[in-house]
Design an enzyme around this catalytic site. Structure first.
Site, mmCIF file in Angstrom:
data_model
loop_
_atom_site.group_PDB
_atom_site.id
_atom_site.type_symbol
_atom_site.label_atom_id
_atom_site.label_comp_id
_atom_site.label_asym_id
_atom_site.label_seq_id
_atom_site.Cartn_x
_atom_site.Cartn_y
_atom_site.Cartn_z
ATOM 1 N N GLY A 182 0.840 -1.194 0.000
ATOM 2 C CA GLY A 182 0.000 0.000 0.000
ATOM 3 C C GLY A 182 0.873 1.241 0.000
ATOM 4 O O GLY A 182 1.860 1.323 -0.729
ATOM 5 N N SER A 236 3.591 -5.873 -5.148
ATOM 6 C CA SER A 236 2.848 -4.627 -5.325
ATOM 7 C C SER A 236 3.726 -3.432 -4.978
ATOM 8 O O SER A 236 4.734 -3.203 -5.637
ATOM 9 C CB SER A 236 1.583 -4.680 -4.466
ATOM 10 N N GLU A 237 3.414 -2.670 -3.901
ATOM 11 C CA GLU A 237 4.342 -1.607 -3.474
ATOM 12 C C GLU A 237 5.697 -2.245 -3.152
ATOM 13 O O GLU A 237 6.752 -1.712 -3.521
ATOM 14 C CB GLU A 237 3.759 -0.873 -2.262
ATOM 15 N N ASP A 286 -9.831 -19.342 -24.359
ATOM 16 C CA ASP A 286 -9.326 -20.544 -23.678
ATOM 17 C C ASP A 286 -8.632 -21.484 -24.654
ATOM 18 O O ASP A 286 -7.589 -22.073 -24.368
ATOM 19 C CB ASP A 286 -10.495 -21.251 -22.965
ATOM 20 N N LEU A 336 -5.727 -26.039 -25.487
ATOM 21 C CA LEU A 336 -6.417 -26.879 -24.500
ATOM 22 C C LEU A 336 -7.478 -26.046 -23.771
ATOM 23 O O LEU A 336 -7.148 -25.001 -23.191
ATOM 24 C CB LEU A 336 -5.406 -27.419 -23.476
ATOM 25 N N ASP A 351 -9.113 -25.638 -20.779
ATOM 26 C CA ASP A 351 -8.977 -26.089 -19.399
ATOM 27 C C ASP A 351 -9.341 -25.007 -18.395
ATOM 28 O O ASP A 351 -9.071 -25.138 -17.198
ATOM 29 C CB ASP A 351 -7.532 -26.545 -19.143
ATOM 30 N N ILE A 383 -7.965 -22.124 -18.316
ATOM 31 C CA ILE A 383 -6.802 -21.251 -18.127
ATOM 32 C C ILE A 383 -6.376 -20.711 -19.493
ATOM 33 O O ILE A 383 -6.154 -21.493 -20.425
ATOM 34 C CB ILE A 383 -5.627 -22.027 -17.488
ATOM 35 N N ASP A 405 -4.235 -9.156 -12.914
ATOM 36 C CA ASP A 405 -4.003 -8.133 -11.884
ATOM 37 C C ASP A 405 -4.758 -6.856 -12.265
ATOM 38 O O ASP A 405 -4.496 -6.266 -13.316
ATOM 39 C CB ASP A 405 -2.494 -7.849 -11.788
ATOM 40 N N HIS A 414 -4.423 -9.591 -7.922
ATOM 41 C CA HIS A 414 -3.318 -8.789 -7.400
ATOM 42 C C HIS A 414 -2.525 -9.551 -6.322
ATOM 43 O O HIS A 414 -3.037 -9.755 -5.222
ATOM 44 C CB HIS A 414 -3.866 -7.488 -6.829
HETATM 45 C C1 BEZ Z 1 -0.262 -2.828 -2.650
HETATM 46 O O1 BEZ Z 1 0.828 -2.784 -2.097
HETATM 47 O O2 BEZ Z 1 -0.959 -3.857 -2.653
HETATM 48 C C2 BEZ Z 1 -0.783 -1.602 -3.368
HETATM 49 C C3 BEZ Z 1 0.028 -0.509 -3.499
HETATM 50 C C4 BEZ Z 1 -0.438 0.597 -4.151
HETATM 51 C C5 BEZ Z 1 -1.709 0.617 -4.689
HETATM 52 C C6 BEZ Z 1 -2.504 -0.492 -4.557
HETATM 53 C C7 BEZ Z 1 -2.046 -1.619 -3.908
#
Ligand code: BEZ
Length: 586
Positions: free
Chosen positions: A112, A205-206, A288, A293, A295, A297, A478, A515
């Site tokens: 975050g 992420s961050e 798909d 295949l 599946d 995925i 994501d 994510h």
């Molecule tokens: C995270 O670390 O999950 C994140 C960071 C910035 C924006 C959204 C999510």
């Protein structure tokens, strides 16, 4: 009887005293306590204070926390100061030094907008059941220079208050990771009498942004870096990507007359969960089979383009009134607009487009996962928020108005964190002019966000030269940081390195994954183990076997995650639940 009880109590108390005395004499405990006296000139940054150093006994596994080894736990802070608006700031860190050290250092990335000290257990990413401390790594985590419990002014964007402080901005952007790495390595040397033989930075992420930042700005510090779902273009993902999506969804709300209690378009209710599942089924129907295949995925996700998906989207578009079996034309238009990515009025792409994939749906999967509904409904939770929410909720996430106004643009400005203001702010963003605020300096804000917060450089020669290895793992679904952006970056790195980037940087895509984890995907994998093998044994990973979790559509299914641009192909015999029957090829 009383005498017996008394003598029992005395014996028990005596035993406890003896046990405590023996414990405090455990090898390492005295050394641990001595770290508390360290600081000043004994550490690389003299403005560092060790605030506590305590010896911890080994602990048995508890719930989701694996068994932990006996270790020294250190808390410290550096650069304590009074900042803008008389806020108190410091970079605080949390270090754990196991008794039976394996000689390696592990930096656990944040999440975050940070502001939390972190547990310093050492999240290995990939939903692994163990952690770095349990594997006897020395682990550090930190808050990146601000504290959400302290730097949290309600009238100044809440926990993004630090965006008003020039130094706190830089600490969040890149500086704290440098400072804490140096402090942790010095404390490791002081405790064990030798430096780490190997150092790793791991985050999602961050934390993934930080990981990539280390390879670019501080290439000498880490031998191996694992960057998952990396937000290396975090400001762009927020200022352009998220705001664009909010504006696209607001068109649906306005067209269908759905408003929240403040009179703003109610984005949470623009799609039901069933609507999103319809869209996911349309994408599956289109894509798909592209990997040979069917599946569930979409292995050949690169081929799953807007043009390929369009006929299926058209097939589920209502010809008359909206029904549960079709999407209103305005909904389809919004999806197409979102997936095409944010553009200015000249049609120039400002962040990235999004990869069509089945992870857009998710309501058919069980809710109530310990990781929250975002685990299975990542796309909807991040883009629009839970359908049942009483208020617009996706607008105040880390990508939302508080961060965009105070942290990702210059000069920082305030936006109320509740009421009509957060949404109105995002809907008011002008994509022709807002970009200038990413590149702007203003007075004491002397470094533009585009320079100090982005980790998008493709100049990795120093990291490559020192033998560093970088693994990136990214979910194809994501909804926060687009894998298309990561692929674009990787292609550029590969071009700059004349096609030989796989010598030191490898990208692994996880079809369906949201994510960092979750979604209809094989999201359990040991990318960290693959990294250590690469760094320490020179074995470059061509594939990482990944498993689908218990609540996925196919519990226990395994697949190879392939080095991009390779993808998993079925060998045309054997169980389709088993990775052994798949091969990685282009
Ligand atoms: C995270 O670390 O999950 C994140 C960071 C910035 C924006 C959204 C999510």
């Amino acid at each position: 009887m009383l005498r017996k009880l008394f003598s029992f109590a005395v014996t028990a108390a005596w035993l406890m005293i003896v046990a405590r005395a023996a414990y405090s004499q455990a090898p390492g405990s005295t050394k641990c306590a001595s770290l508390a006296a360290l600081g000043g000139a004994a550490l690389p940054n003299p403005a560092t204070v060790v605030t506590a150093a305590e010896w911890n006994p080994a602990k048995q596994a508890q719930g989701n926390t694996p068994a932990l080894p006996e270790h020294c736990e250190v808390f410290g802070k550096m650069n304590e100061r009074s900042g803008v608006n008389s806020e108190r700031y410091a970079i605080r860190f949390h270090l754990r030094l196991p008794a039976n050290w394996n000689g390696r250092f592990f930096f656990e990335g944040g999440g975050g907008s940070n502001g939390n000290l972190g547990t310093a257990f050492g999240n290995l990413q990939g939903q692994q059941r163990t952690n770095a401390l349990a594997l006897d790594y020395a682990v550090v985590s930190q808050d990146s220079g601000h504290d959400n419990a302290v730097n949290n002014e309600p009238n100044r964007n809440g926990t993004v208050t630090f965006g008003f402080d020039p130094q706190a901005r830089l600490d969040f952007g890149y500086r704290s990771y440098d400072q804490v790495t140096q402090a942790a390595k010095a404390l490791i040397q002081a405790f064990y009498g030798r430096p780490p033989e190997r150092s790793y930075y791991v985050g999602c992420s961050e934390g993934g942004r930080e990981a990539m930042m280390m390879s670019q700005r501080f290439p000498e510090y880490f031998d191996g870096i694992l960057a998952c779902s990396p937000g290396f273009n975090l400001p762009k993902a927020a200022v352009f990507g998220h705001a664009w999506d909010m504006q696209a969804l607001s068109e649906v709300a306005k067209a269908t007359g759905i408003y929240d209690r403040f009179g703003g378009p109610f984005l949470n209710k623009t799609f039901t969960d069933e609507d999103l599942d319809l869209a996911a089924q349309a994408v599956l129907a289109a894509c798909d089979k592209l990997d040979g295949l069917e599946d569930g995925i979409i292995g050949n996700f690169d081929a799953c383009t807007a043009a390929v998906v369009a006929p299926q989207l058209s097939a589920i578009t209502c010809r008359g009134p909206k029904r549960v079996t079709c999407l209103a034309p305005v909904q389809v238009t919004a999806l197409e607009k979102i997936f095409a990515g944010p553009k200015d009025s000249k049609g120039e792409l400002l962040y990235a487009d999004w990869q069509w994939d089945r992870g857009i749906g998710g309501s058919t999967l069980p809710k109530g996962h310990p990781g929250g509904d975002a685990y299975y409904q990542g796309w909807r939770i991040w883009k629009m928020g839970a359908y049942d929410s009483p208020v617009n909720s996706a607008i105040i996430a880390t990508l939302g108005s508080a961060s965009v106004s105070a942290l990702f643009t210059t000069p920082p400005t305030s936006v109320a964190t509740s009421g009509a203001a957060p949404l109105a702010y995002l809907l008011g963003i002008n994509f022709d002019s807002v970009g200038a605020k990413l590149g702007a300096k203003a007075g004491e804000y002397t470094e533009p966000v585009s320079e100090f917060m982005m980790a998008s450089s493709t100049e990795l020669s120093a990291f490559r030269k020192r033998g560093g290895k970088l693994i990136i793992v990214h979910g194809v679904s994501d909804p926060v940081f687009s894998i298309r952006d990561t692929i674009h970056w990787w292609k550029e790195v590969n071009r700059v390195n004349q096609g030989s980037s796989s010598d030191f940087v490898r990208l692994f895509a996880v079809p369906g994954m949201n994510h960092c984890a979750g979604g209809p995907a094989t999201d359990q994998f040991d990318a960290f183990g693959a990294l250590v093998n690469w760094v320490e044994k020179g074995v470059a990973p061509d594939a990482i076997v990944a498993t689908a979790g218990p609540a996925s559509p196919w519990p226990g299914r395994t697949r190879p995650l392939c080095v991009y641009p390779k993808q998993a192909h079925y060998k045309d015999s054997g169980s389709i639940e088993d990775a052994a029957n798949f091969v990685c090829r282009e």
